[in-house]
Scaffold this active site. Structure first.
Site, PDB file in Angstrom:
ATOM      1  N   ARG A 179       5.212   6.436 -20.630  1.00 61.56           N
ATOM      2  CA  ARG A 179       5.376   5.947 -19.262  1.00 61.56           C
ATOM      3  C   ARG A 179       4.084   6.076 -18.448  1.00 61.56           C
ATOM      4  O   ARG A 179       3.833   5.261 -17.555  1.00 61.56           O
ATOM      5  CB  ARG A 179       6.508   6.704 -18.559  1.00 61.56           C
TER       6      ARG A 179
ATOM      7  N   LYS B 222      28.597   4.650 -25.320  1.00 61.32           N
ATOM      8  CA  LYS B 222      29.861   4.344 -24.648  1.00 61.32           C
ATOM      9  C   LYS B 222      30.042   2.868 -24.304  1.00 61.32           C
ATOM     10  O   LYS B 222      29.129   2.228 -23.808  1.00 61.32           O
ATOM     11  CB  LYS B 222      29.929   5.130 -23.338  1.00 61.32           C
TER      12      LYS B 222
ATOM     13  N   GLY C 107      18.429   2.409 -17.377  1.00 59.93           N
ATOM     14  CA  GLY C 107      19.440   1.980 -16.412  1.00 59.93           C
ATOM     15  C   GLY C 107      19.039   0.713 -15.670  1.00 59.93           C
ATOM     16  O   GLY C 107      19.848  -0.189 -15.462  1.00 59.93           O
TER      17      GLY C 107
ATOM     18  N   GLY D  14      16.771   3.843 -23.275  1.00 61.44           N
ATOM     19  CA  GLY D  14      15.896   4.945 -23.672  1.00 61.44           C
ATOM     20  C   GLY D  14      15.972   5.268 -25.154  1.00 61.44           C
ATOM     21  O   GLY D  14      14.942   5.386 -25.829  1.00 61.44           O
TER      22      GLY D  14
HETATM   23  P1  ADP Z   1      20.366   3.764 -25.009  1.00 62.35           P
HETATM   24  O1  ADP Z   1      19.692   4.990 -24.451  1.00 62.35           O
HETATM   25  O2  ADP Z   1      19.484   3.036 -25.984  1.00 62.35           O
HETATM   26  O3  ADP Z   1      20.946   2.896 -23.956  1.00 62.35           O
HETATM   27  P2  ADP Z   1      22.837   5.202 -25.400  1.00 62.35           P
HETATM   28  O4  ADP Z   1      22.333   6.295 -24.520  1.00 62.35           O
HETATM   29  O5  ADP Z   1      23.937   4.361 -24.935  1.00 62.35           O
HETATM   30  O6  ADP Z   1      21.595   4.282 -25.880  1.00 62.35           O
HETATM   31  O7  ADP Z   1      23.349   5.825 -26.770  1.00 62.35           O
HETATM   32  C1  ADP Z   1      22.544   6.619 -27.579  1.00 62.35           C
HETATM   33  C2  ADP Z   1      23.305   7.772 -28.128  1.00 62.35           C
HETATM   34  O8  ADP Z   1      24.488   7.352 -28.803  1.00 62.35           O
HETATM   35  C3  ADP Z   1      22.464   8.510 -29.148  1.00 62.35           C
HETATM   36  O9  ADP Z   1      22.400   9.879 -28.770  1.00 62.35           O
HETATM   37  C4  ADP Z   1      23.223   8.319 -30.437  1.00 62.35           C
HETATM   38  O10 ADP Z   1      23.141   9.415 -31.298  1.00 62.35           O
HETATM   39  C5  ADP Z   1      24.639   8.140 -29.958  1.00 62.35           C
HETATM   40  N1  ADP Z   1      25.474   7.477 -30.964  1.00 62.35           N
HETATM   41  C6  ADP Z   1      25.300   6.237 -31.464  1.00 62.35           C
HETATM   42  N2  ADP Z   1      26.237   5.967 -32.392  1.00 62.35           N
HETATM   43  C7  ADP Z   1      27.042   7.046 -32.483  1.00 62.35           C
HETATM   44  C8  ADP Z   1      28.205   7.373 -33.244  1.00 62.35           C
HETATM   45  N3  ADP Z   1      28.719   6.508 -34.117  1.00 62.35           N
HETATM   46  N4  ADP Z   1      28.784   8.566 -33.041  1.00 62.35           N
HETATM   47  C9  ADP Z   1      28.247   9.431 -32.147  1.00 62.35           C
HETATM   48  N5  ADP Z   1      27.161   9.194 -31.408  1.00 62.35           N
HETATM   49  C10 ADP Z   1      26.555   8.016 -31.564  1.00 62.35           C
HETATM   50 MG    MG Z   2      20.481   6.892 -23.710  1.00 63.90          MG
END
Ligand code: ADP
Ligand code: MG
Length: 413
Positions: free
Chosen positions: A41, A204, A380, A357
């Site tokens: 960053r 989620k 976000g 992230g």
């Molecule tokens: P981003 O930061 O790219 O938007 P998120 O924060 O929504 O992504 O999700 C990332 C998290 O989701 C990671 O910590 C990853 O380990 C977890 N994750 C992904 N798939 C699974 C799964 N099947 N079971 C549990 N955790 C998961």
């Molecule tokens: Mg995340």
């Protein structure tokens, strides 16, 4: 270089000799020994900072770092950031001892052309997140010109991203990173080359439903993995064992799948998954999504799914990826995310944008960043933009609206 619409680029502002306040996003991860764990960053803001130095501006940088709860806390001092920035710029960076106050005022008013100051953590004051008038005026008093290059906080209306701007009278505009972020992400909301794929995973459904909904009307197909796929699988009536599922989102997932079908958008869910008894398992095994054992949880997409996703990705001309395909931080469950990243990197004809992230971190860990068209620095903020929302920190950069009746050509700058 032009900004866009009613927003000016830093390149078009009269910054020579002026004190220029630049809201940057230096909210970097720190090591336990309080070093900078990842300076991505900081590096991303360098083009704007160097541009201002070269033009002889007196540069006042400001950012938040972590969550210091509105009061001075040395654990969240910008000190390691100032040190790393000084290394990168090969010049001194003067760190103030507080975000607003007599010490900061002295540092800022003594700045000479081409010098750089960094204010202490903005969230050492409650005024930042509360968008407090007094605090906003304090920040504004440090500069004649305001520039926002902190895309990662553009979805928040805080003192440094919105409140202070009306008190800065010499001009306002966007930094180069901000311009790049908004341009690439907005491109996905306009006319794009097809097939246009959305690859969505991560933790989620609830975090990302609005993004899925907004993309549904635009994409050719959607590939869903990660923990959020479990909720969709369960919504389809499958038994998912101990997998992470949002029980209260099953109806939403079902109605989303129905809408996708009505619109003729193909939603690809995992056909096979890697399962294990617990999140801290040191190995997993592959099963069909119709045979997830009762005592186990799905922690990654399986190899068959990864191949199928890879084939789709190979044909894509535009792609947005948010959220890892599995628990990628743990080696036995990283293969699905890796396969998606590699397929994307191999497709040289695709306009690819990665937001989020964890997804960005996954691409970087694999050393594939330079194969992606744009990796967003804002988790976000990138999601809110793709949801179709207006970001307050971007909106606030617009020049004062022209007087009613006077047609003004904003694009000709
Ligand atoms: P981003 O930061 O790219 O938007 P998120 O924060 O929504 O992504 O999700 C990332 C998290 O989701 C990671 O910590 C990853 O380990 C977890 N994750 C992904 N798939 C699974 C799964 N099947 N079971 C549990 N955790 C998961
Ligand atoms: Mg995340």
């Amino acid at each position: 270089m032009a900004g866009w619409g009613k927003i000016r680029s830093v390149a078009d502002l009269p910054v020579e000799g002026q004190r220029v306040f630049v809201r940057v996003d230096f909210n970097v991860p720190l090591t336990p020994a309080r070093g900078v764990a990842d300076d991505g960053r900081i590096k991303a803001a360098l083009p704007t900072i160097k541009h201002l130095i070269e033009r002889g501006a007196r540069v006042v940088l400001a950012s938040h770092l972590g969550r210091p709860k509105g009061k001075p806390d040395p654990a969240f001092s910008m000190e390691p950031v100032a040190a790393r920035l000084a290394d990168l710029l090969k010049q001194d960076v003067l760190l103030t001892d507080e975000p607003v106050g007599d010490g900061a005022r002295k540092v800022v008013s003594d700045l000479r052309a081409g010098q750089v100051a960094l204010l202490e953590n903005l969230r050492w004051s409650e005024g930042e997140e509360a968008n407090d008038e007094q605090f906003a005026r304090g920040l504004a008093s440090y500069a004649q010109i305001y520039v926002n290059d902190a895309f990662g906080t553009a979805h928040r209306a805080h003192a440094s991203t919105v409140g202070m701007i009306k008190y800065v009278t010499g001009g306002r505009g966007a930094g180069f990173l901000m311009i790049k972020e908004v341009e690439f992400l907005s491109r996905l909301l306009g006319e794009v080359e097809r097939p246009f794929l959305a690859v969505v995973g991560g933790a989620k459904v609830s975090d990302k439903m609005a993004v899925l909904e907004n993309l549904l009307g635009r994409v050719s197909a959607m590939l869903i993995g990660g923990a959020m796929a479990n909720t969709f699988l369960k919504a389809q009536g499958k038994a998912v064992g101990k997998s992470r599922v949002e029980e209260d989102k099953l109806a939403l997932a079902r109605s989303f799948l129905r809408k996708a079908e009505e619109r003729g958008v193909n939603v690809l869910l995992p056909r096979d998954v890697v399962v294990a008894p617990a999140l801290d398992a040191t190995s997993g095994h592959v099963v069909s999504v119709d045979a997830i054992p009762e005592g186990e949880m799905a922690l990654d997409i399986g190899p068959d799914t990864a191949r199928g996703f890879g084939d789709e990705i190979a044909r894509a001309r535009t792609l947005f990826w948010n959220g890892p395909m599995g628990l990628f931080e743990s080696r036995p469950f990283a293969a699905g995310t890796q396969a998606v990243a590699q397929a994307l990197a191999a497709n040289t004809r695709c306009l690819s944008v990665v937001g989020g992230g964890d997804s960005a971190a996954a691409v970087e860990q694999l050393g594939l960043s330079d194969k992606i068209t744009h990796i967003s620095t804002g988790g976000g903020a990138s999601l809110e933009l793709i949801e179709g929302k207006e970001l307050p920190g971007v909106k606030a950069l617009e020049d004062d609206a022209p007087a009613p009746g006077s047609e003004q050509d904003g694009g000709a700058a």
